[in-house]
Each structure stands twice: as C-alpha cells, then as structure tokens.
Design a protein around this motif. Structure first.
Motif, PDB file in Angstrom:
ATOM      1  N   PHE A  16       8.530  -1.907  -9.451  1.00  0.00           N
ATOM      2  CA  PHE A  16       8.665  -1.699  -8.016  1.00  0.00           C
ATOM      3  C   PHE A  16       9.071  -0.255  -7.723  1.00  0.00           C
ATOM      4  O   PHE A  16       9.974   0.275  -8.373  1.00  0.00           O
ATOM      5  N   HIS A  17       8.418   0.369  -6.745  1.00  0.00           N
ATOM      6  CA  HIS A  17       8.689   1.782  -6.452  1.00  0.00           C
ATOM      7  C   HIS A  17      10.089   1.989  -5.882  1.00  0.00           C
ATOM      8  O   HIS A  17      10.657   3.074  -5.987  1.00  0.00           O
ATOM      9  N   ASP A  18      10.683   0.932  -5.270  1.00  0.00           N
ATOM     10  CA  ASP A  18      12.034   1.045  -4.719  1.00  0.00           C
ATOM     11  C   ASP A  18      13.059   0.349  -5.600  1.00  0.00           C
ATOM     12  O   ASP A  18      14.100  -0.117  -5.129  1.00  0.00           O
ATOM     13  N   CYS A  19      12.776   0.278  -6.880  1.00  0.00           N
ATOM     14  CA  CYS A  19      13.651  -0.412  -7.838  1.00  0.00           C
ATOM     15  C   CYS A  19      15.045   0.225  -7.826  1.00  0.00           C
ATOM     16  O   CYS A  19      15.197   1.445  -7.877  1.00  0.00           O
ATOM     17  N   ALA A  20      16.081  -0.618  -7.757  1.00  0.00           N
ATOM     18  CA  ALA A  20      17.463  -0.132  -7.755  1.00  0.00           C
ATOM     19  C   ALA A  20      18.055  -0.111  -9.161  1.00  0.00           C
ATOM     20  O   ALA A  20      19.213   0.282  -9.333  1.00  0.00           O
ATOM     21  N   HIS A  21      17.285  -0.541 -10.153  1.00  0.00           N
ATOM     22  CA  HIS A  21      17.713  -0.534 -11.561  1.00  0.00           C
ATOM     23  C   HIS A  21      18.979  -1.360 -11.757  1.00  0.00           C
ATOM     24  O   HIS A  21      19.915  -0.952 -12.451  1.00  0.00           O
ATOM     25  N   GLU A  22      18.999  -2.547 -11.131  1.00  0.00           N
ATOM     26  CA  GLU A  22      20.161  -3.423 -11.263  1.00  0.00           C
ATOM     27  C   GLU A  22      19.799  -4.741 -11.941  1.00  0.00           C
ATOM     28  O   GLU A  22      20.397  -5.097 -12.948  1.00  0.00           O
ATOM     29  N   SER A  23      18.819  -5.441 -11.387  1.00  0.00           N
ATOM     30  CA  SER A  23      18.419  -6.716 -11.999  1.00  0.00           C
ATOM     31  C   SER A  23      16.944  -7.023 -11.754  1.00  0.00           C
ATOM     32  O   SER A  23      16.488  -8.125 -12.041  1.00  0.00           O
ATOM     33  N   PRO A  45      12.971  -7.389 -12.064  1.00  0.00           N
ATOM     34  CA  PRO A  45      12.048  -7.580 -13.198  1.00  0.00           C
ATOM     35  C   PRO A  45      11.157  -6.347 -13.366  1.00  0.00           C
ATOM     36  O   PRO A  45      10.802  -5.681 -12.394  1.00  0.00           O
ATOM     37  N   GLY A  46      10.834  -6.031 -14.604  1.00  0.00           N
ATOM     38  CA  GLY A  46       9.964  -4.897 -14.858  1.00  0.00           C
ATOM     39  C   GLY A  46      10.625  -3.561 -14.654  1.00  0.00           C
ATOM     40  O   GLY A  46       9.942  -2.551 -14.434  1.00  0.00           O
ATOM     41  N   CYS A  47      11.952  -3.505 -14.755  1.00  0.00           N
ATOM     42  CA  CYS A  47      12.677  -2.240 -14.571  1.00  0.00           C
ATOM     43  C   CYS A  47      12.676  -1.456 -15.884  1.00  0.00           C
ATOM     44  O   CYS A  47      13.277  -1.882 -16.880  1.00  0.00           O
ATOM     45  N   ALA A  48      12.026  -0.309 -15.878  1.00  0.00           N
ATOM     46  CA  ALA A  48      11.929   0.511 -17.087  1.00  0.00           C
ATOM     47  C   ALA A  48      13.272   1.119 -17.463  1.00  0.00           C
ATOM     48  O   ALA A  48      13.540   1.364 -18.642  1.00  0.00           O
ATOM     49  N   VAL A  49      14.122   1.342 -16.463  1.00  0.00           N
ATOM     50  CA  VAL A  49      15.444   1.917 -16.730  1.00  0.00           C
ATOM     51  C   VAL A  49      16.316   0.925 -17.481  1.00  0.00           C
ATOM     52  O   VAL A  49      16.971   1.272 -18.475  1.00  0.00           O
ATOM     53  N   LEU A  50      16.330  -0.326 -17.015  1.00  0.00           N
ATOM     54  CA  LEU A  50      17.124  -1.353 -17.694  1.00  0.00           C
ATOM     55  C   LEU A  50      16.575  -1.639 -19.090  1.00  0.00           C
ATOM     56  O   LEU A  50      17.339  -1.926 -20.025  1.00  0.00           O
TER      57      LEU A  50
END
Length: 366
Positions: free
Chosen positions: A291-298, A300-305
């Motif tokens: 997601f382009h507005d990903c908050a990198h918290e929980s 799905p598909g978060c590259a940072v996490l």
C-alpha cells in the motif's frame, strides 16, 4: 556609486562568501546607497556586520517582524546604512539555506539558528556513550536546511584502540547514510586536516551539545584560541555553554565558520524531507510496500516490517524513524489547520477499524 562585483571594492567581502550572485541580488540596495555586509553576530536587537570598510554595529529594528523566522540572524547578507547613529540594517538578502528548529515554547514557533550555510558539522564527543538517536535528530535538521552534513566524532584520543574506534564509526555510519563520518582529535591534531579541507569552501556551521568540543574544534580550524574553552565534567562528559551566541569567523584556509551554543533541545521544525534523508534505507524499503500509504505498523505486504523480521533493518532505526515522524507531524499540524483535520480524520478511521475488529473478535467468541 561602487560596483559590487567580487573584483571591486567589495572584494574585501569575498573571504566571507561574497560572490557574483550576491552582488546581483544586492544591486537594488546599491542603487539606494546602502552597504553590503554579512552578519557575524546578533545580540539583543543589534548585530555586528562585516563590510568592505570593516566591522560595524547596526540596529535590526527595521527588519524585526513578528515572524521569528524572518529576523536577522548570523550568516545573513544585509543592506546597511552607510552612516547614522544608530546605524540600521534595512533589509537582508533572500537566504540560500536556513537552519531552523522548533522552540521550547508552547506557541509552536520556529527559531532560526544560522543562514546561508553550505556545510553542517555535527560534533559528537567520544568521551561519552554515543546517542545515535540524537545524531539522527541533528542530521534531520541539517538535511532540511539545505546544507551538506558531516558527522565529526571529537576527542578521538580518548579512544586509542583502533578497532573500538572503527566500531563506533560504523555505528554512526549506519545511522547516517550518505554522510561522511570523521574522527578528530584537537589535542593531537588527528583528522583536523581532513575537516579543514571540507570547511575551506563556503560556510560551515558547528552543531552539537555542550561538551561536544565545538569550541575546541573551532580553535583548531582557526589556528588560534579565539573561542573560550571550559573543562567538561568528569561525571557525564558534559560542559557549560562556552559559546553563548552564534559567531561567524573567517578561516585561514578559506571559508567561514559559524560556532553555535550547545543545543540542549533539538526540536524539528517542518523537517519531513530531512527525516526522509536520514532514514533513506527505510524510505527505499517503503517503495516495496503493498500500500502506498503504508504506516509500517501491521499492514499486510509491508516491506519495512519484512526487513525488520529478517534482520535487515534494526528495530532501533525504525523506532527512531517513527518517533521523529510523529514529532514532525505534530509540529506541522499545530501550524497547519488542514493537516490537523486530516490527522483527526485518520484517528477516527483507525478508531473505527479497531472497533470493528473488536466486534468481530467478540462474534467469533460467542
């Protein structure tokens, strides 16, 4: 009327950074008979200005608006009256760069520290344990200003073991991607020549906490004891505020140096771009999030996490990134009504999502 090219009578200002671009910007004030000069010190509504004819004292009353970000500050190029008692600064030229931090007041005001700076030297003492989060704060401030930052680890003679020193440098480099990290010792001169080569071009500002060795570093670059130096406390490596004002000084090898008081608080002021540059690796990882507005918290598909889980990204870096982003968003929101509304809307959205999740969980337990 005198010409204002660097080869004219104003050539005396060249060591302080005067060039053709400044001369062109000053031309309208030259037509009014005003003098060009650079502010080397500001103190209680007055400033010391270096001009082609020497140093003079001037009042800043005519250019002291209600906006604290538009007051005359050290490093400004100004138009000064040729005579009068008192003598007044009539205007300052548009700034190329500006160091701004938030004040400790509850009015959410920004405070300008220095103007027209090319290099920002963040001085960090090796006499105490490294505070990487604080270094990241200083770097965000530096990047946002438009200057090129350099981290200088001072008092390197207190860490004689080369392996230990190399590990400390590596820790800082990890927290300062794309930023040169130098170790110097003003006591034995180690590394001073490298730093002098960097500061020889343009204007350099010294930033850091009290006790970081800024004044000692300034004296080493100046080749003489211009700045007063006080002994640090043995118990915590901190010192008193030796420097109480921002002073601009010409360096013998070229360029100018602005020494600043030790900064206890390093509050960000609309420094979103600076934070992004300090945490460039997280910004790069975020491009791979679903997601382009990903908050990198929980999400799905978060590259940072994902990078956090596989050990590619240290937890400390992500925590520091989140903290500085929240702080910067808070400061900006206090002065931006539209952003405040967006934040409230986001809070409500997240609250509704949380409520829906709890109701779904209760339904499964029945």
């Amino acid at each position: 009327m005198s010409s204002l090219s660097p080869s004219s009578a104003s050539s005396a200002l060249v060591p302080y950074g005067w060039d053709d671009a400044w001369a062109e910007a000053f031309a309208p004030y030259d037509a009014d008979g005003l003098l060009p000069g650079r502010v080397v010190r500001v103190d209680r509504g007055q400033c010391d200005v270096v001009t082609a004819g020497g140093l003079l004292r001037a009042d800043t009353a005519f250019v002291t608006p209600h906006d604290p970000l538009r007051v005359v500050c050290t490093g400004d190029w100004v138009a000064v009256e040729p005579g009068g008692n008192p003598r007044y600064v009539r205007a300052y030229l548009p700034r190329r760069t500006a160091f701004v931090r938030s004040t400790s007041s509850k009015r959410s005001e920004g405070q300008i520290l220095a103007a027209n700076v090319d290099h920002a030297v963040v001085a960090v003492s090796l006499a105490v344990e490294l505070d990487l989060a604080r270094i990241e704060r200083f770097l965000a401030l530096a990047w946002e200003s438009g200057a090129e930052p350099v981290v200088v680890l001072t008092k390197a003679d207190l860490v004689p073991d080369a392996v230990t020193r190399a590990h400390l440098v590596q820790d800082v480099e990890t927290s300062a991607p794309g930023v040169p990290v130098l170790t110097v010792s003003a006591r034995d001169g180690g590394g001073i020549d490298v730093l002098a080569a960097i500061t020889a071009g343009g204007t350099t500002v010294l930033l850091g906490q009290s006790g970081a060795g800024k004044s000692t570093l300034a004296n080493a670059l100046l080749g003489e004891d211009v700045m007063e130096v006080q002994a640090i406390r043995d118990i915590d490596g901190k010192g008193r505020h030796t420097t109480t004002t921002r002073n601009l000084l010409a360096l013998p090898g070229g360029g100018v140096l602005i020494d600043t008081p030790g900064l206890r608080g390093v509050g960000l002021w609309d420094a979103g771009t600076g934070v992004g540059q300090v945490f460039a690796e997280i910004q790069e990882l975020a491009e791979g999030c679903r997601f382009h507005d990903c908050a990198h918290e929980s999400e799905p598909g978060c590259a940072v996490l994902e990078a956090l889980e596989n050990g590619e990204l240290p937890q400390r870096r992500l925590d520091s990134y989140r903290k500085l982003l929240r702080e910067n968003q808070y400061i900006v929101a206090k002065t931006d009504a539209r952003l405040r509304a967006e934040i409230r809307k986001d809070w409500k959205r997240k609250g509704a999502m949380g409520k829906a999740a709890m109701e779904a969980k209760r339904g499964r337990l029945r």
